[in-house]
Design an enzyme around this catalytic site. Structure first.
Site, PDB file in Angstrom:
ATOM      1  NE  ARG A   1       0.073  11.359   6.721  1.00 14.25           N
ATOM      2  CZ  ARG A   1       0.054  12.524   7.367  1.00 14.25           C
ATOM      3  NH1 ARG A   1      -1.088  13.060   7.743  1.00 14.25           N
ATOM      4  NH2 ARG A   1       1.178  13.156   7.625  1.00 14.25           N
TER       5      ARG A   1
ATOM      6  CG  ASP B   1       2.953   1.005  10.022  1.00 16.80           C
ATOM      7  OD1 ASP B   1       1.950   1.614  10.406  1.00 16.80           O
ATOM      8  OD2 ASP B   1       3.885   1.568   9.421  1.00 16.80           O
TER       9      ASP B   1
ATOM     10  CE  LYS C   1      -1.756   1.617   4.176  1.00 16.97           C
ATOM     11  NZ  LYS C   1      -1.360   3.009   4.416  1.00 16.97           N
ATOM     12  CG  ASN C   2       2.263   2.647   3.506  1.00 19.36           C
ATOM     13  OD1 ASN C   2       1.113   3.006   3.225  1.00 19.36           O
ATOM     14  ND2 ASN C   2       2.641   2.346   4.738  1.00 19.36           N
TER      15      ASN C   2
ATOM     16  CB  CYS D   1      -4.446   5.606  10.730  1.00 15.20           C
ATOM     17  SG  CYS D   1      -5.023   4.221   9.747  1.00 15.20           S
TER      18      CYS D   1
HETATM   19  N1  EPU Z   1       6.105  14.289  11.161  1.00 16.84           N
HETATM   20  C1  EPU Z   1       6.125  15.618  11.512  1.00 16.84           C
HETATM   21  N2  EPU Z   1       6.058  16.545  10.509  1.00 16.84           N
HETATM   22  C2  EPU Z   1       5.973  16.201   9.200  1.00 16.84           C
HETATM   23  C3  EPU Z   1       5.966  14.833   8.840  1.00 16.84           C
HETATM   24  C4  EPU Z   1       6.040  13.890   9.857  1.00 16.84           C
HETATM   25  O1  EPU Z   1       6.201  15.958  12.687  1.00 16.84           O
HETATM   26  O2  EPU Z   1       5.916  17.085   8.346  1.00 16.84           O
HETATM   27  C5  EPU Z   1       6.162  13.259  12.211  1.00 16.84           C
HETATM   28  C6  EPU Z   1       4.873  12.445  12.266  1.00 16.84           C
HETATM   29  O3  EPU Z   1       3.887  13.091  13.042  1.00 16.84           O
HETATM   30  C7  EPU Z   1       5.342  11.144  12.884  1.00 16.84           C
HETATM   31  C8  EPU Z   1       6.750  10.991  12.292  1.00 16.84           C
HETATM   32  O4  EPU Z   1       7.151  12.293  11.878  1.00 16.84           O
HETATM   33  O5  EPU Z   1       5.420  11.276  14.262  1.00 16.84           O
HETATM   34  C9  EPU Z   1       6.873  10.030  11.155  1.00 16.84           C
HETATM   35  O6  EPU Z   1       5.999  10.402  10.104  1.00 16.84           O
HETATM   36  P1  EPU Z   1       6.296  10.025   8.591  1.00 16.84           P
HETATM   37  O7  EPU Z   1       6.201  11.274   7.797  1.00 16.84           O
HETATM   38  O8  EPU Z   1       7.532   9.217   8.501  1.00 16.84           O
HETATM   39  O9  EPU Z   1       5.059   9.107   8.276  1.00 16.84           O
HETATM   40  P2  EPU Z   1       4.025   9.202   7.086  1.00 16.84           P
HETATM   41  O10 EPU Z   1       4.728   9.426   5.801  1.00 16.84           O
HETATM   42  O11 EPU Z   1       2.900  10.071   7.443  1.00 16.84           O
HETATM   43  C10 EPU Z   1       4.217   6.668   6.477  1.00 16.84           C
HETATM   44  C11 EPU Z   1       3.249   5.527   6.369  1.00 16.84           C
HETATM   45  C12 EPU Z   1       2.808   5.077   7.747  1.00 16.84           C
HETATM   46  C13 EPU Z   1       4.036   4.656   8.529  1.00 16.84           C
HETATM   47  C14 EPU Z   1       5.061   5.818   8.583  1.00 16.84           C
HETATM   48  C15 EPU Z   1       6.349   5.429   9.263  1.00 16.84           C
HETATM   49  C16 EPU Z   1       2.156   6.020   4.297  1.00 16.84           C
HETATM   50  C17 EPU Z   1       0.920   6.424   3.582  1.00 16.84           C
HETATM   51  N3  EPU Z   1       2.086   5.975   5.614  1.00 16.84           N
HETATM   52  O12 EPU Z   1       3.470   7.708   7.096  1.00 16.84           O
HETATM   53  O13 EPU Z   1       2.001   3.943   7.547  1.00 16.84           O
HETATM   54  O14 EPU Z   1       3.662   4.312   9.833  1.00 16.84           O
HETATM   55  O15 EPU Z   1       5.341   6.256   7.240  1.00 16.84           O
HETATM   56  O16 EPU Z   1       6.980   4.410   8.589  1.00 16.84           O
HETATM   57  O17 EPU Z   1       3.177   5.728   3.690  1.00 16.84           O
HETATM   58  C18 EPU Z   1       0.084   2.592   7.795  1.00 16.84           C
HETATM   59  O18 EPU Z   1       0.414   2.047   6.726  1.00 16.84           O
HETATM   60  O19 EPU Z   1      -0.861   2.187   8.515  1.00 16.84           O
HETATM   61  C19 EPU Z   1       0.821   3.776   8.238  1.00 16.84           C
HETATM   62  C20 EPU Z   1       0.397   4.573   9.227  1.00 16.84           C
END
Ligand code: EPU
Length: 452
Positions: free
Chosen positions: A99, A318, A27-28, A124
């Site tokens: 996202r 995850d 998915k990601n 989520c």
């Molecule tokens: N964060 C910030 N500011 C930002 C971006 C992130 O403070 O501008 C913080 C977030 O709040 C979090 C941390 O940094 O505490 C990590 O966030 P990240 O940006 O790495 O996560 P994401 O891109 O929003 C993706 C996956 C998540 C997975 C995370 C970590 C997707 C769509 N989602 O989220 O997957 O947990 O990376 O690997 O790719 C899931 O699949 O259920 C899921 C939540």
């Protein structure tokens, strides 16, 4: 007897899962790859495409701005081509959807002089999930971004009237989304862009492989630096999406927790190193084969584990939810320190109600650098096992908690009834069918069905 207005999942636990199942494409990865295809007008063909709701949303999103897409869900193939942009306004119905809309900024900045208008981000509900890292990085590349109140709610307006210019960007944290957004924008930025402290998750490497085929010169250095040169021309691409390492681990944990044996076809060993190390320490059996991994129960599970979630190659956040369910079945005390999200143990309360012995802590139970130290977030837990679990009615709050509940229900005494299945549908392809094929007593009951 109650009248249910939405579908429910009825699970009767206690049956060892046996057989073979194929893990879907990630998915990601696929959702980002589709957005990345918007960088060019060339046709891109994807294989190993999962049939999940998050991809439906992304397809809808891309069609909205002008992509032509044909998706064969049976074959798992998807073709996309975006010869021209119809609009760069992402309607508010995508607000909070997932996202992905926010990545439209990085993908489209180089393709249009018009403002890209994107509603607030979703995903989520596992904490506030800000996007400040994305915005700061895109601004450093020359984008002008503003948040404006709209009729129903706010939206981001992003524009690069004078074009984008490569620069050196240091991310405050190796954020997956911010790294992706910055890479996408950098492909159209003049000169070279360096992203330091970048995320290097397998899904990001998959994006990089795709971009290289598309024509981008892009490097990953050993110190988390990603270097991107402005793309001069693009090519048609064929790309096989990596297997979902979260689904693969989830199915593997279901095999072990249920005391069964399941071959997870497609599970990628290189993407699961940390997970498999922890599984081995817990006493869970696995056997890596050429085309997947077999997971099996090989005797009582042993606690005494300490896990700290981390960016790749660390233990993926995850994976922790279902791993906690395994820990409830292991003899001894185990600890998890969550360092990625501040609020990812919300699901523990339901497990406690099912009989798990879990205690939550606001301080860091571990030594890894943690952004949530000395704050009031319950981001560490202690699990004591083994404890039998008892089935119950459960409302799923998010995708990964959802699978942890499915897993708990699969090993619980008595029946469980799960609602909130749309969360599971977002990221797990044909979950009910897959579990049933492994022998689980799982039934998805249609809306309006009578439930005793
Ligand atoms: N964060 C910030 N500011 C930002 C971006 C992130 O403070 O501008 C913080 C977030 O709040 C979090 C941390 O940094 O505490 C990590 O966030 P990240 O940006 O790495 O996560 P994401 O891109 O929003 C993706 C996956 C998540 C997975 C995370 C970590 C997707 C769509 N989602 O989220 O997957 O947990 O990376 O690997 O790719 C899931 O699949 O259920 C899921 C939540």
């Amino acid at each position: 007897m109650r009248l249910m207005s939405e579908e429910v999942l009825k699970i009767r636990g206690g049956i060892p899962l046996e057989g073979s199942v194929r893990a879907a494409g990630a998915k990601n990865a696929i959702t980002k790859l589709l957005v990345a295809s918007l960088l060019s007008e060339k046709k891109c063909v994807f294989f190993n495409v999962p049939n999940i709701q998050d991809l439906e949303i992304t397809v809808d999103l891309c069609e909205e701005i002008g992509s032509e897409i044909s998706w064969d869900r049976e074959e798992g193939t998807l073709e996309i081509q975006t010869k021209e942009l119809k609009t760069s306004y992402i309607p508010q119905r995508f607000s909070g959807a997932n996202r992905i809309p926010i990545l439209m900024i990085g993908a489209l900045l180089g393709r249009t002089d018009e403002a890209i208008i994107v509603p607030t981000a979703g995903g989520c509900k596992i904490g506030p999930r800000p996007i400040n890292f994305h915005m700061e990085a895109l601004e450093q590349l020359g984008a002008h971004i503003e948040y404006r109140e709209m009729r129903r709610e706010g939206a981001y307006f992003a524009q690069a009237q004078d074009g984008l210019k490569g620069t050196v960007i240091t991310l405050p944290f190796p954020s997956v989304g911010a790294t992706e957004n910055t890479i996408l924008a950098a492909t159209h930025a003049k000169g070279t862009t360096l992203i330091k402290n970048a995320a290097i998750e397998p899904e990001i490497i998959d994006l990089i492989l795709f971009l290289q085929k598309l024509g981008v010169v892009i490097f990953v250095d050993v110190d988390r630096t990603i270097r991107i040169e402005e793309a001069k021309e693009f090519h048609e691409v064929q790309h096989t999406v990596i297997t979902d390492r979260i689904e693969a681990a989830s199915l593997g944990m279901a095999a072990i927790a249920s005391q069964g044996r399941v071959f997870v076809e497609g599970a990628q060993h290189p993407h699961m190193i940390t997970f498999l190390n922890k599984l081995r320490k817990l006493g869970g059996g696995f056997d890596v084969r050429s085309n997947g991994i077999e997971f099996f129960h090989q005797g009582p599970l042993k606690g005494g584990l300490h896990i700290e979630t981390d960016v790749h190659p660390g233990f993926l956040t995850d994976w922790q939810q279902s791993f906690v369910v395994l820990m409830t079945q292991a003899e001894g005390i185990s600890i998890i320190h969550e360092t990625i999200y501040e609020n990812r143990f919300g699901y523990a309360k339901t497990l406690q109600e099912m009989g798990a012995d879990i205690e939550l802590f606001t301080h860091c139970l571990g030594g890894k650098p943690c952004r949530f130290a000395a704050q009031n977030f319950e981001h560490s837990i202690i699990v004591k096992g083994p404890t039998p679990l008892v089935g119950k009615e459960i409302a799923i709050p998010d995708l990964r908690a959802g699978f942890a509940y499915v897993l708990a229900a699969l090993i619980a005494e008595e029946e469980s009834i799960l609602t909130g299945l749309s969360y599971l549908d977002r990221g797990y392809e044909n979950l009910t069918e897959k579990l049933r094929a492994l022998g689980a007593q799982v039934e998805r009951v249609a809306p309006k069905a009578l439930v005793h």
